[in-house]
Design an enzyme around this catalytic site. Sequence first.
Site, short mmCIF file in Angstrom:
data_model
loop_
_atom_site.label_atom_id
_atom_site.label_comp_id
_atom_site.label_asym_id
_atom_site.label_seq_id
_atom_site.Cartn_x
_atom_site.Cartn_y
_atom_site.Cartn_z
N ASP A 212 0.66 -1.21 0.08
CA ASP A 212 -0.19 -0.04 -0.02
C ASP A 212 0.87 1.59 0.39
O ASP A 212 2.55 1.50 0.88
CB ASP A 212 -0.74 -0.37 1.14
CG ASP A 212 -1.81 1.31 1.16
OD1 ASP A 212 -2.64 1.21 0.70
OD2 ASP A 212 -1.53 2.09 2.27
N GLU A 248 1.45 -0.14 -5.00
CA GLU A 248 0.23 0.13 -5.15
C GLU A 248 1.01 2.11 -6.01
O GLU A 248 1.56 2.06 -4.63
CB GLU A 248 -0.42 0.43 -3.93
CG GLU A 248 -1.86 1.98 -4.80
CD GLU A 248 -2.36 2.97 -3.40
OE1 GLU A 248 -2.99 3.06 -4.06
OE2 GLU A 248 -1.77 2.55 -2.73
C1 QV4 Z 1 -8.23 13.46 7.48
C2 QV4 Z 1 -7.36 14.80 7.09
C3 QV4 Z 1 -6.29 15.27 7.13
C4 QV4 Z 1 -5.94 15.35 8.89
C5 QV4 Z 1 -6.41 13.88 9.75
C6 QV4 Z 1 -5.91 14.13 11.42
O1 QV4 Z 1 -8.05 14.80 5.15
O2 QV4 Z 1 -5.69 16.09 6.82
O3 QV4 Z 1 -4.32 15.72 8.59
O4 QV4 Z 1 -8.04 13.57 9.04
O5 QV4 Z 1 -5.89 13.07 11.40
C7 QV4 Z 1 -8.81 8.16 6.20
C8 QV4 Z 1 -9.96 9.28 5.78
C9 QV4 Z 1 -8.83 11.06 6.06
C10 QV4 Z 1 -8.20 11.23 7.55
C11 QV4 Z 1 -7.22 9.87 8.12
C12 QV4 Z 1 -6.81 10.39 8.64
O6 QV4 Z 1 -10.08 9.34 5.01
O7 QV4 Z 1 -10.04 12.20 5.88
O8 QV4 Z 1 -7.64 12.29 7.04
O9 QV4 Z 1 -8.25 9.06 7.76
O10 QV4 Z 1 -7.21 9.93 9.95
C13 QV4 Z 1 -7.94 4.60 2.86
C14 QV4 Z 1 -8.73 5.91 2.48
C15 QV4 Z 1 -8.53 7.59 2.84
C16 QV4 Z 1 -8.58 6.87 4.28
C17 QV4 Z 1 -7.06 6.19 5.12
C18 QV4 Z 1 -6.82 6.03 6.16
O11 QV4 Z 1 -8.96 6.13 1.14
O12 QV4 Z 1 -9.40 8.03 2.61
O13 QV4 Z 1 -8.29 8.41 4.77
O14 QV4 Z 1 -7.54 4.82 4.09
O15 QV4 Z 1 -8.00 5.48 7.11
C19 QV4 Z 1 -3.21 8.61 -2.75
C20 QV4 Z 1 -2.04 7.49 -1.72
C21 QV4 Z 1 -2.09 6.44 -1.98
C22 QV4 Z 1 -3.72 6.27 -1.12
C23 QV4 Z 1 -5.07 7.07 -2.37
C24 QV4 Z 1 -6.24 6.93 -1.90
O16 QV4 Z 1 -1.16 7.24 -3.35
O17 QV4 Z 1 -0.98 5.79 -1.80
O18 QV4 Z 1 -4.47 8.22 -1.96
N1 QV4 Z 1 -4.78 4.39 -1.77
C25 QV4 Z 1 -4.26 4.49 -0.38
C26 QV4 Z 1 -5.07 2.47 -0.25
C27 QV4 Z 1 -5.58 3.32 0.48
C28 QV4 Z 1 -5.23 4.00 2.06
C29 QV4 Z 1 -4.33 4.26 1.39
C30 QV4 Z 1 -3.16 4.59 0.78
C31 QV4 Z 1 -3.74 5.01 2.91
O19 QV4 Z 1 -5.51 1.91 -1.46
O20 QV4 Z 1 -7.21 2.40 0.44
O21 QV4 Z 1 -6.02 5.30 1.64
O22 QV4 Z 1 -3.37 3.87 3.57
O23 QV4 Z 1 -3.36 8.59 -3.94
#
Ligand code: QV4
Length: 512
Positions: A212, A248
């Site tokens: 990831d 990824e």
């Molecule tokens: C929020 C605010 C931040 C703030 C934070 C405070 O946005 O600015 O600092 O609160 O703690 C969730 C929430 C998000 C939150 C974050 C942390 O949606 O709003 O931040 O948690 O609390 C998945 C989801 C994200 C989720 C994350 C962790 O898609 O929404 O965030 O899990 O739970 C980029 C990357 C790529 C990524 C893609 C989605 O390059 O790597 O974005 N894809 C992978 C996974 C994806 C996962 C992650 C990465 C993170 O496929 O499912 O994100 O592991 O393109």
Amino acid sequence: MKALLLLTFVGLAWGQWHPNAHDGRHTMVHLFEWRWVDIAAECERWLGPNGFAGVQVSPPNENIVINSPWRPWWERYQPISYNLCSRSGSDSEFRDMVHRCNNAGVRIYVDAIINHMCGDGGGSGTHATCGSYFDAGRREFSAVPYSSVDFNDGKCGTSSGQIENYNDKYQVRDCKLVGLLDLALEKDYVRGKIAGFLNNLIDIGVAGFRFDASKHMWPGDIQDIVGRLKNLNSQYFPSNSKAFIFQEVIDLGGEAISASEYFGIGRVTEFKFGAKLGEVVRKWNGQKMSYLHNWGEGWGFMPTGNALVFVDNHDNQRGHGAGGASILTFWDSRVYKIGTAFTLAHPYGFTRIMSSYRWDRNFVNGKDENDWIGPPANGDGSTKPVTINSDDTCGNGWVCEHRWRQIKNMVIFRNAVTGHDLTNWWDNGSNQIAFSRGNRGFIVINNDDWALDATLQTGLPAGTYCDVISGNLSGGRCTGAQISVGGDGRAFFQISNASEDPVVAIHVNAKL
Ligand code: QV4
Ligand code: CA
């Protein structure tokens, strides 16, 4: 020289780029949010018998529990420790699944979250899936253990501590992705902990990993961790087998980091594939199916041997990650089946099928406010079982795209044709296309607004074939349409544009 070339080739083919699948199996399915007990049963009753190569499973390790008020699917992307307990099940259930799937000829690939731990706003306490204590503010994860020195806070150059600019590769790798506590992967201690986690999974019998957020890790750090991995468990794999690695990296062009930086480590997700395919099948931006004649590298995609390809994934089917509105999903089933049939018939890349659950979408100004909704769950938050209906579809809110006949039969088609070149390309200059895979299979797609009537060279031996889109070969007969291929390899095809499935696919393993 020849021997050296051969060795290099074998090394590449059987190293981290090879899925370690059983012979003749060429597609994995992502059983997103499924429980381990359900995956074990699915391997035995469906995936094994239908030739699936493997399953990408949701992250198996301990994660934060977020109740706001219901648990989002994305809490699993916020690790708390490397203990194996999650909404999908316990350590022993995970082991039982891996064993039973391997015995059914189906491999397990683990979604490994190694770039970060939970979000900086995660609080402190034991609200985690195994009940381990952590304090996000103090960067303490007692069950690993990690402490503040194991994170990148001092290294990130932005005032917010977050990634602010994707054109700055230092930010992308050393700052927090949406607040997720970024691990200091250059530290021997951190690398050792991660390798320990992955090696435990290897000992249990998994075949490889999805890394990831790989874009957010320096390739050199990933390379070091991969270098610490054991060979795969010889109870299930030939000796000296290496874990399959797919990273990824979302690279649609125009950013500081490119997918090619990761080619030396393993395969890489090719996100251009689904984004472009969606445009073509939806006929957006002047795209036509006939333009698919040079699909693959010809479209500026990465080399086929590096690519992990998919129509949609768990992020972009709900507006997370990349791809945008063109992405095809089960919600638009007709175009989804067209796109998936093309993907599985085409030789490019190693293919992954998505298997989803339904949720109540709620679009406000084009954004789904319910994009967070987790898997079908009981009142206590536990994930609901996958039930199987008498017509092979799934109940309890599980979509099971991998059980749709049109998709399942194309997984079997791919197994029948892999290793045979794309030949006999035909198109009408618009949205009707056809091609062969050597003398093994042939597909015809009509995505125009008028009927297709054509006699085409299939490249296949003479005989009567079952169209595996409209039916199956069952008990020595076709339950759907039949196609007669003449002694000259030609056959007549008629596909109405009004058909729910405007595709015909035939192959040598479904011949009368
Ligand atoms: C929020 C605010 C931040 C703030 C934070 C405070 O946005 O600015 O600092 O609160 O703690 C969730 C929430 C998000 C939150 C974050 C942390 O949606 O709003 O931040 O948690 O609390 C998945 C989801 C994200 C989720 C994350 C962790 O898609 O929404 O965030 O899990 O739970 C980029 C990357 C790529 C990524 C893609 C989605 O390059 O790597 O974005 N894809 C992978 C996974 C994806 C996962 C992650 C990465 C993170 O496929 O499912 O994100 O592991 O393109
Ligand atoms: Ca990072």
